[in-house]
Design a protein around this motif. Sequence first.
Motif, PDB file in Angstrom:
ATOM      1  N   HIS A   1     -51.037  -4.495  30.444  1.00  0.00           N
ATOM      2  CA  HIS A   1     -50.136  -3.704  31.275  1.00  0.00           C
ATOM      3  C   HIS A   1     -48.934  -3.254  30.449  1.00  0.00           C
ATOM      4  CE1 HIS A   1     -52.264  -5.357  34.789  1.00  0.00           C
ATOM      5  NE2 HIS A   1     -52.194  -6.520  34.142  1.00  0.00           N
ATOM      6  N   ILE A   2     -48.514  -2.021  30.680  1.00  0.00           N
ATOM      7  CA  ILE A   2     -47.248  -1.571  30.118  1.00  0.00           C
ATOM      8  C   ILE A   2     -46.172  -1.955  31.126  1.00  0.00           C
ATOM      9  CG2 ILE A   2     -45.850   0.368  29.340  1.00  0.00           C
ATOM     10  CD1 ILE A   2     -48.401   1.867  28.683  1.00  0.00           C
ATOM     11  N   MET A   3     -45.355  -2.943  30.759  1.00  0.00           N
ATOM     12  CA  MET A   3     -44.241  -3.365  31.596  1.00  0.00           C
ATOM     13  C   MET A   3     -42.982  -2.697  31.058  1.00  0.00           C
ATOM     14  SD  MET A   3     -45.794  -5.398  33.707  1.00  0.00           S
ATOM     15  CE  MET A   3     -44.380  -6.158  34.515  1.00  0.00           C
ATOM     16  N   ALA A   4     -42.231  -2.039  31.927  1.00  0.00           N
ATOM     17  CA  ALA A   4     -41.070  -1.286  31.444  1.00  0.00           C
ATOM     18  C   ALA A   4     -40.078  -1.043  32.566  1.00  0.00           C
ATOM     19  CB  ALA A   4     -41.516   0.047  30.852  1.00  0.00           C
ATOM     20  N   GLN A   5     -38.872  -0.668  32.151  1.00  0.00           N
ATOM     21  CA  GLN A   5     -37.879  -0.144  33.092  1.00  0.00           C
ATOM     22  C   GLN A   5     -37.953   1.379  32.999  1.00  0.00           C
ATOM     23  OE1 GLN A   5     -33.060  -0.238  33.632  1.00  0.00           O
ATOM     24  NE2 GLN A   5     -34.128  -2.187  33.547  1.00  0.00           N
ATOM     25  N   PHE A   6     -38.191   2.014  34.128  1.00  0.00           N
ATOM     26  CA  PHE A   6     -38.389   3.462  34.111  1.00  0.00           C
ATOM     27  C   PHE A   6     -38.002   4.069  35.451  1.00  0.00           C
ATOM     28  CE2 PHE A   6     -42.281   1.452  35.569  1.00  0.00           C
ATOM     29  CZ  PHE A   6     -42.701   2.249  36.622  1.00  0.00           C
ATOM     30  N   ASP A   7     -37.801   5.382  35.421  1.00  0.00           N
ATOM     31  CA  ASP A   7     -37.603   6.148  36.651  1.00  0.00           C
ATOM     32  C   ASP A   7     -38.430   7.417  36.533  1.00  0.00           C
ATOM     33  OD1 ASP A   7     -36.087   7.924  35.048  1.00  0.00           O
ATOM     34  OD2 ASP A   7     -34.213   6.937  35.579  1.00  0.00           O
ATOM     35  N   ASP A   8     -38.152   8.398  37.356  1.00  0.00           N
ATOM     36  CA  ASP A   8     -38.963   9.615  37.351  1.00  0.00           C
ATOM     37  C   ASP A   8     -38.880  10.378  36.040  1.00  0.00           C
ATOM     38  OD1 ASP A   8     -39.776   9.083  39.917  1.00  0.00           O
ATOM     39  OD2 ASP A   8     -38.337  10.448  40.860  1.00  0.00           O
ATOM     40  N   ASP A   9     -37.783  10.226  35.318  1.00  0.00           N
ATOM     41  CA  ASP A   9     -37.552  11.045  34.130  1.00  0.00           C
ATOM     42  C   ASP A   9     -37.448  10.275  32.820  1.00  0.00           C
ATOM     43  OD1 ASP A   9     -37.293  13.499  35.701  1.00  0.00           O
ATOM     44  OD2 ASP A   9     -35.370  12.679  36.358  1.00  0.00           O
ATOM     45  N   THR A  10     -37.213   8.968  32.877  1.00  0.00           N
ATOM     46  CA  THR A  10     -36.935   8.226  31.648  1.00  0.00           C
ATOM     47  C   THR A  10     -37.697   6.901  31.581  1.00  0.00           C
ATOM     48  OG1 THR A  10     -35.029   6.977  32.510  1.00  0.00           O
ATOM     49  CG2 THR A  10     -34.604   9.194  31.656  1.00  0.00           C
ATOM     50  N   VAL A  11     -37.835   6.397  30.362  1.00  0.00           N
ATOM     51  CA  VAL A  11     -38.420   5.079  30.098  1.00  0.00           C
ATOM     52  C   VAL A  11     -37.526   4.396  29.065  1.00  0.00           C
ATOM     53  CG1 VAL A  11     -40.399   3.797  29.195  1.00  0.00           C
ATOM     54  CG2 VAL A  11     -40.778   5.870  30.546  1.00  0.00           C
ATOM     55  N   VAL A  12     -37.288   3.097  29.235  1.00  0.00           N
ATOM     56  CA  VAL A  12     -36.498   2.327  28.279  1.00  0.00           C
ATOM     57  C   VAL A  12     -37.438   1.580  27.334  1.00  0.00           C
ATOM     58  CG1 VAL A  12     -34.852   0.452  27.969  1.00  0.00           C
ATOM     59  CG2 VAL A  12     -34.564   2.062  29.870  1.00  0.00           C
ATOM     60  N   VAL A  13     -37.185   1.711  26.029  1.00  0.00           N
ATOM     61  CA  VAL A  13     -37.914   0.939  25.033  1.00  0.00           C
ATOM     62  C   VAL A  13     -36.889   0.156  24.212  1.00  0.00           C
ATOM     63  CG1 VAL A  13     -39.846   2.540  24.923  1.00  0.00           C
ATOM     64  CG2 VAL A  13     -37.923   2.828  23.347  1.00  0.00           C
ATOM     65  N   TYR A  14     -37.357  -0.843  23.473  1.00  0.00           N
ATOM     66  CA  TYR A  14     -36.461  -1.716  22.723  1.00  0.00           C
ATOM     67  C   TYR A  14     -36.824  -1.752  21.243  1.00  0.00           C
ATOM     68  CZ  TYR A  14     -35.256  -3.336  27.380  1.00  0.00           C
ATOM     69  OH  TYR A  14     -34.857  -3.381  28.690  1.00  0.00           O
ATOM     70  N   GLN A  15     -35.785  -1.905  20.427  1.00  0.00           N
ATOM     71  CA  GLN A  15     -35.928  -2.165  19.008  1.00  0.00           C
ATOM     72  C   GLN A  15     -34.803  -3.090  18.573  1.00  0.00           C
ATOM     73  OE1 GLN A  15     -36.403   2.170  17.638  1.00  0.00           O
ATOM     74  NE2 GLN A  15     -38.088   1.122  16.569  1.00  0.00           N
TER      75      GLN A  15
ATOM     76  N   ILE B   1     -44.773  -2.517  36.440  1.00  0.00           N
ATOM     77  CA  ILE B   1     -45.934  -1.978  35.748  1.00  0.00           C
ATOM     78  C   ILE B   1     -45.819  -0.458  35.652  1.00  0.00           C
ATOM     79  CG2 ILE B   1     -48.428  -1.671  35.794  1.00  0.00           C
ATOM     80  CD1 ILE B   1     -48.620  -4.324  37.288  1.00  0.00           C
ATOM     81  N   TYR B   2     -45.796   0.041  34.444  1.00  0.00           N
ATOM     82  CA  TYR B   2     -45.786   1.492  34.218  1.00  0.00           C
ATOM     83  C   TYR B   2     -47.214   2.042  34.235  1.00  0.00           C
ATOM     84  CZ  TYR B   2     -44.658   6.007  32.089  1.00  0.00           C
ATOM     85  OH  TYR B   2     -44.520   7.356  31.843  1.00  0.00           O
ATOM     86  N   ARG B   3     -48.093   1.294  33.597  1.00  0.00           N
ATOM     87  CA  ARG B   3     -49.500   1.677  33.560  1.00  0.00           C
ATOM     88  C   ARG B   3     -50.321   0.427  33.251  1.00  0.00           C
ATOM     89  NH1 ARG B   3     -50.997   6.771  29.954  1.00  0.00           N
ATOM     90  NH2 ARG B   3     -49.450   7.625  31.410  1.00  0.00           N
ATOM     91  N   SER B   4     -51.473   0.309  33.901  1.00  0.00           N
ATOM     92  CA  SER B   4     -52.373  -0.813  33.654  1.00  0.00           C
ATOM     93  C   SER B   4     -53.638  -0.316  32.986  1.00  0.00           C
ATOM     94  CB  SER B   4     -52.727  -1.539  34.967  1.00  0.00           C
ATOM     95  OG  SER B   4     -51.573  -2.159  35.516  1.00  0.00           O
ATOM     96  N   TYR B   5     -54.150  -1.112  32.057  1.00  0.00           N
ATOM     97  CA  TYR B   5     -55.367  -0.769  31.345  1.00  0.00           C
ATOM     98  C   TYR B   5     -56.513  -1.704  31.709  1.00  0.00           C
ATOM     99  CZ  TYR B   5     -52.602   2.412  28.528  1.00  0.00           C
ATOM    100  OH  TYR B   5     -51.794   3.443  28.112  1.00  0.00           O
ATOM    101  N   ILE B   6     -56.214  -2.788  32.401  1.00  0.00           N
ATOM    102  CA  ILE B   6     -57.246  -3.700  32.908  1.00  0.00           C
ATOM    103  C   ILE B   6     -56.799  -4.168  34.293  1.00  0.00           C
ATOM    104  CG2 ILE B   6     -58.292  -5.971  32.659  1.00  0.00           C
ATOM    105  CD1 ILE B   6     -58.346  -5.653  29.737  1.00  0.00           C
TER     106      ILE B   6
END
Length: 197
Positions: free
Chosen positions: A19-33, A192-197
């Motif tokens: 699963h892609i776990m993330a903080q997101f809204d209709d327009d943005t997604v947060v990623v970390y580095q 969950i942003y998107r699940s693959y399984i």
Amino acid sequence: MKFEAYKTQLEHWPDDGKHIMAQFDDDTVVVYQAYSDAIADFAVEHQYFGGAFSYTRMSWIKPNFLWMMFRSGWAQKPGQERVLAIRIKRSFFDEILTQAIPSSFAISGFPTLEAWKQAIETSDVRLQWDPDHDPMGNCLARRALQLGLSGEMLARYGKEEILEIIDVTPFVLQQYPHADQPEQLLTPAEAIYRSYI
């Protein structure tokens, strides 16, 4: 950034699967580095990546906060003392996903090794599923996603598609003592942003 009690969020997170776990809204997604002070200071001040940041090597982004905490040791590992939350356009994140090639042939879905190698050579994005981890660093059955960017895709990410770079290191250091205290721990609100399984 939105934050919620870790224990509350845990009730809604899947136990296993990819699963892609993330903080997101209709327009943005947060990623970390996570980076050194030199790279982080430049990025926060200028709101893009430059200075000591290298555009000639692959750079990995992680939409999952706790996977970033495992990787950086809660900002304790050398060269990863600063954790950045990077808000990017959701449309760009989706574009990254469409171009991502799995880093392993075994899980790539390509019919032949040669086809996979050709795809790897022509794509600027690598996709890798790793075991997710709890706040203490214990391995979970659930898989977490990280995406490696290079070439044109990395240049777009670092210079064009970023909407905001937030230094969340103070928050990370504040919460680190609670890593073994789930009842007190706060983490960025993720779903969950998107699940693959």
